[in-house]
Design a protein around this motif. Structure first.
Motif, PDB file in Angstrom:
ATOM      1  N   ILE A  33       0.559  -1.457  -0.173  1.00  0.00           N
ATOM      2  CA  ILE A  33       0.024   0.383  -0.248  1.00  0.00           C
ATOM      3  C   ILE A  33       0.805   1.558  -0.019  1.00  0.00           C
ATOM      4  CG2 ILE A  33      -1.952   0.861   1.026  1.00  0.00           C
ATOM      5  CD1 ILE A  33      -2.488  -1.357   2.480  1.00  0.00           C
ATOM      6  N   SER A  34       0.573   2.242  -1.314  1.00  0.00           N
ATOM      7  CA  SER A  34       1.133   3.514  -1.193  1.00  0.00           C
ATOM      8  C   SER A  34       0.238   5.050  -0.615  1.00  0.00           C
ATOM      9  CB  SER A  34       2.075   4.147  -1.949  1.00  0.00           C
ATOM     10  OG  SER A  34       1.221   4.035  -3.435  1.00  0.00           O
ATOM     11  N   LEU A  35       0.874   5.561   0.000  1.00  0.00           N
ATOM     12  CA  LEU A  35       0.016   6.705   0.728  1.00  0.00           C
ATOM     13  C   LEU A  35       0.845   7.786   0.166  1.00  0.00           C
ATOM     14  CD1 LEU A  35      -2.364   8.195   0.587  1.00  0.00           C
ATOM     15  CD2 LEU A  35      -1.725   7.977   3.799  1.00  0.00           C
ATOM     16  N   THR A  36       0.584   8.865  -1.657  1.00  0.00           N
ATOM     17  CA  THR A  36       1.704   9.195  -1.765  1.00  0.00           C
ATOM     18  C   THR A  36       1.174  11.207  -1.645  1.00  0.00           C
ATOM     19  OG1 THR A  36       2.407   8.281  -3.347  1.00  0.00           O
ATOM     20  CG2 THR A  36       3.317  10.456  -3.195  1.00  0.00           C
ATOM     21  N   TYR A 125      -4.035  13.615  -2.727  1.00  0.00           N
ATOM     22  CA  TYR A 125      -3.155  12.305  -2.974  1.00  0.00           C
ATOM     23  C   TYR A 125      -3.619  11.398  -3.557  1.00  0.00           C
ATOM     24  CZ  TYR A 125      -3.319  15.138   1.713  1.00  0.00           C
ATOM     25  OH  TYR A 125      -2.391  16.446   2.328  1.00  0.00           O
ATOM     26  N   LEU A 126      -2.645  10.118  -3.470  1.00  0.00           N
ATOM     27  CA  LEU A 126      -2.997   8.831  -4.342  1.00  0.00           C
ATOM     28  C   LEU A 126      -3.080   7.457  -3.554  1.00  0.00           C
ATOM     29  CD1 LEU A 126      -2.728   7.796  -7.320  1.00  0.00           C
ATOM     30  CD2 LEU A 126      -0.158   8.011  -7.724  1.00  0.00           C
ATOM     31  N   VAL A 127      -3.448   6.683  -3.714  1.00  0.00           N
ATOM     32  CA  VAL A 127      -3.328   5.707  -2.961  1.00  0.00           C
ATOM     33  C   VAL A 127      -3.588   4.503  -3.842  1.00  0.00           C
ATOM     34  CG1 VAL A 127      -4.784   3.728  -1.585  1.00  0.00           C
ATOM     35  CG2 VAL A 127      -5.150   6.968  -1.247  1.00  0.00           C
ATOM     36  N   ILE A 128      -2.611   3.226  -3.932  1.00  0.00           N
ATOM     37  CA  ILE A 128      -2.402   2.404  -4.177  1.00  0.00           C
ATOM     38  C   ILE A 128      -2.384   1.149  -3.485  1.00  0.00           C
ATOM     39  CG2 ILE A 128      -1.008   1.310  -6.324  1.00  0.00           C
ATOM     40  CD1 ILE A 128       0.312   4.201  -7.016  1.00  0.00           C
ATOM     41  N   ALA A 129      -2.886   0.304  -3.532  1.00  0.00           N
ATOM     42  CA  ALA A 129      -3.187  -0.584  -2.970  1.00  0.00           C
ATOM     43  C   ALA A 129      -3.094  -2.265  -3.784  1.00  0.00           C
ATOM     44  CB  ALA A 129      -4.710  -0.853  -1.801  1.00  0.00           C
ATOM     45  N   GLY A 130      -2.504  -3.563  -3.269  1.00  0.00           N
ATOM     46  CA  GLY A 130      -2.409  -4.857  -3.802  1.00  0.00           C
ATOM     47  C   GLY A 130      -3.902  -5.137  -3.315  1.00  0.00           C
ATOM     48  N   PHE A 131      -4.806  -6.542  -3.956  1.00  0.00           N
ATOM     49  CA  PHE A 131      -4.967  -7.378  -3.859  1.00  0.00           C
ATOM     50  C   PHE A 131      -5.879  -7.871  -2.380  1.00  0.00           C
ATOM     51  CE2 PHE A 131      -6.457 -12.182  -3.311  1.00  0.00           C
ATOM     52  CZ  PHE A 131      -7.822 -12.302  -3.969  1.00  0.00           C
ATOM     53  N   ASP A 132      -4.482  -8.213  -1.899  1.00  0.00           N
ATOM     54  CA  ASP A 132      -4.306  -9.162  -0.601  1.00  0.00           C
ATOM     55  C   ASP A 132      -4.523  -8.004   0.873  1.00  0.00           C
ATOM     56  OD1 ASP A 132      -3.106 -11.386  -1.491  1.00  0.00           O
ATOM     57  OD2 ASP A 132      -1.323 -11.031   0.101  1.00  0.00           O
ATOM     58  N   GLY A 133      -4.156  -6.376   0.862  1.00  0.00           N
ATOM     59  CA  GLY A 133      -4.816  -5.781   0.786  1.00  0.00           C
ATOM     60  C   GLY A 133      -6.425  -5.537   1.732  1.00  0.00           C
ATOM     61  N   PHE A 134      -7.384  -5.885   0.753  1.00  0.00           N
ATOM     62  CA  PHE A 134      -8.654  -5.375   0.222  1.00  0.00           C
ATOM     63  C   PHE A 134      -9.472  -6.719   1.388  1.00  0.00           C
ATOM     64  CE2 PHE A 134     -11.988  -7.020  -1.731  1.00  0.00           C
ATOM     65  CZ  PHE A 134     -13.287  -5.811  -1.335  1.00  0.00           C
ATOM     66  N   ARG A 135      -9.057  -7.842   0.409  1.00  0.00           N
ATOM     67  CA  ARG A 135      -9.315  -8.903   1.283  1.00  0.00           C
ATOM     68  C   ARG A 135      -8.719  -9.412   2.673  1.00  0.00           C
ATOM     69  NH1 ARG A 135      -6.578 -14.076  -0.513  1.00  0.00           N
ATOM     70  NH2 ARG A 135      -4.552 -13.212   1.199  1.00  0.00           N
ATOM     71  N   LEU A 215      -3.740  -3.032  11.736  1.00  0.00           N
ATOM     72  CA  LEU A 215      -2.532  -3.389  11.216  1.00  0.00           C
ATOM     73  C   LEU A 215      -2.836  -4.079  10.298  1.00  0.00           C
ATOM     74  CD1 LEU A 215      -2.226  -5.065  14.823  1.00  0.00           C
ATOM     75  CD2 LEU A 215      -0.488  -3.301  13.564  1.00  0.00           C
ATOM     76  N   ALA A 216      -3.956  -4.623   9.574  1.00  0.00           N
ATOM     77  CA  ALA A 216      -4.330  -5.166   8.449  1.00  0.00           C
ATOM     78  C   ALA A 216      -4.115  -4.235   7.263  1.00  0.00           C
ATOM     79  CB  ALA A 216      -5.682  -5.545   8.433  1.00  0.00           C
ATOM     80  N   ALA A 217      -4.440  -2.891   7.256  1.00  0.00           N
ATOM     81  CA  ALA A 217      -4.715  -1.994   6.173  1.00  0.00           C
ATOM     82  C   ALA A 217      -2.837  -1.898   6.297  1.00  0.00           C
ATOM     83  CB  ALA A 217      -5.210  -0.905   6.407  1.00  0.00           C
ATOM     84  N   LEU A 218      -2.433  -1.463   7.100  1.00  0.00           N
ATOM     85  CA  LEU A 218      -0.605  -0.445   7.432  1.00  0.00           C
ATOM     86  C   LEU A 218       0.527  -1.825   7.057  1.00  0.00           C
ATOM     87  CD1 LEU A 218      -1.208   1.386  10.705  1.00  0.00           C
ATOM     88  CD2 LEU A 218      -1.278   2.447   7.471  1.00  0.00           C
ATOM     89  N   GLN A 219       0.092  -3.158   6.444  1.00  0.00           N
ATOM     90  CA  GLN A 219       1.301  -4.111   6.344  1.00  0.00           C
ATOM     91  C   GLN A 219       1.612  -3.117   4.946  1.00  0.00           C
ATOM     92  OE1 GLN A 219       2.183  -6.611   7.692  1.00  0.00           O
ATOM     93  NE2 GLN A 219       0.822  -5.851   9.487  1.00  0.00           N
ATOM     94  N   GLY A 220       3.053  -3.104   5.022  1.00  0.00           N
ATOM     95  CA  GLY A 220       3.514  -2.264   3.891  1.00  0.00           C
ATOM     96  C   GLY A 220       3.038  -1.016   3.265  1.00  0.00           C
ATOM     97  N   LEU A 221       2.900  -0.803   4.683  1.00  0.00           N
ATOM     98  CA  LEU A 221       2.827   0.813   3.889  1.00  0.00           C
ATOM     99  C   LEU A 221       3.731   1.422   3.564  1.00  0.00           C
ATOM    100  CD1 LEU A 221       0.578   3.143   4.024  1.00  0.00           C
ATOM    101  CD2 LEU A 221       1.703   3.457   6.180  1.00  0.00           C
ATOM    102  N   ASP A 222       4.074   1.892   2.421  1.00  0.00           N
ATOM    103  CA  ASP A 222       4.722   2.963   2.294  1.00  0.00           C
ATOM    104  C   ASP A 222       3.945   4.689   1.723  1.00  0.00           C
ATOM    105  OD1 ASP A 222       7.250   4.314   0.983  1.00  0.00           O
ATOM    106  OD2 ASP A 222       6.679   3.681  -0.782  1.00  0.00           O
TER     107      ASP A 222
END
Length: 288
Positions: A33-36, A125-135, A215-222
């Motif tokens: 997940i990236s938040l720019t 702001y720009l948010v980009i996330a992947g499949f696992d984060g949503f599930r 914690l689930a949403a912030l895994q891999g946050l950049d």
């Protein structure tokens, strides 16, 4: 504000702004997940201005199959969601392609430029996330309830309210086996967003619930946001009332490219009209 209250506020904001607004599509890959903060965010006054967040669901190949522009109006506690179908055929610097290829072809700058040119709104702001984060997010909030406007027998979806876990919600967000195809698909993604928002706000006072969801949403946050900016965005998100959220999916017409690909030609005049409608108040007043 106490330290615990601040932690819960930032946690909820992270879940909503990063996880809850994203419904990606395609193959499973590790959560990222990236938040720019975009350059335009530096001029935003959260107390007076509408804050615009471009939310992308990206697969591991870099295709953005969920594209939503979300506006937050803090004083009125309103929000607007504009869905952009992934099959929109757009002019790129070196030719034409579907808008969902923009991130892979030209990076974040191209996606931001295409959306700004189409709707007339430049995201902050720009948010980009992947499949696992949503599930994982849907499962963390113990599922969502979504009102389906038509049945999808292959998925076991009936007309009316349906309770989905993470995998079921993702399947519903991805399916094209519905009337309206790509337009309906984008609308389904918005319905799931609203389901997550309602579930989170209904349970935010439960001990440990928001922290676990964060914690689930912030895994891999950049992110390139400073802590103070993340806090400001947190305040913006947590002020929104679900009953003051309006949504719209941009329209277009079917077409076939010279190479035989089926695409959608966006109605640019309608997109600009919708942008003009929501730009200053984050409220869809005149429909799609």
């Amino acid at each position: 504000m106490s330290g615990r209250a601040l932690t819960r506020l930032v946690s909820l904001a992270a879940v909503l702004a990063i996880g809850g607004l994203v419904v990606p599509d395609s193959a499973v890959h590790p959560t990222r997940i990236s938040l720019t903060e975009v350059e335009t965010a530096r001029t935003v006054d959260f107390a007076d201005d509408v804050v615009w967040i471009l939310v992308l669901g990206s697969d591991e190949e870099g295709n953005t199959d969920a594209i939503h522009l979300v506006g937050l109006n803090i004083p009125s506690r309103r929000a607007a969601g504009i869905g952009i179908p992934r099959d929109f055929w757009m002019e790129f610097p070196d030719g034409s392609d579907r808008i969902n290829a923009a991130l892979k072809v030209g990076g974040e700058g191209l996606v931001l430029d295409l959306v700004a040119g189409l709707v007339g709104i430049t995201p902050h702001y720009l948010v980009i996330a992947g499949f696992d984060g949503f599930r994982d997010l849907v499962d963390t909030v113990d599922g969502v309830t979504v009102e389906a406007d038509e049945p999808v027998p292959d998925l076991g979806v009936r007309r009316g309210p349906n309770d989905f876990d993470g995998a079921e919600a993702l399947a519903y967000a991805r399916t094209r086996d519905v009337t309206g195809d790509d337009f309906a698909r984008s609308a389904h993604q918005q319905d799931i967003m609203m389901g997550i928002l309602r579930r989170l706000l209904a349970r935010e006072d439960e001990e440990g619930f928001i922290e676990g969801g964060a914690l689930a949403a912030l895994q891999g946050l950049d992110t390139n946001l400073a802590p103070t900016d993340l806090y400001r965005l947190a305040q913006a998100v947590t002020q929104i009332r679900p009953d003051r959220v309006t949504t719209c999916v941009l329209t277009g017409t079917d077409d076939i490219t010279s190479g035989g690909a089926q695409v959608l030609i966006p109605d640019e005049a309608a997109a600009q009209r919708i942008g003009d409608d929501v730009r200053n108040d984050a409220r869809v007043d005149r429909g799609c």
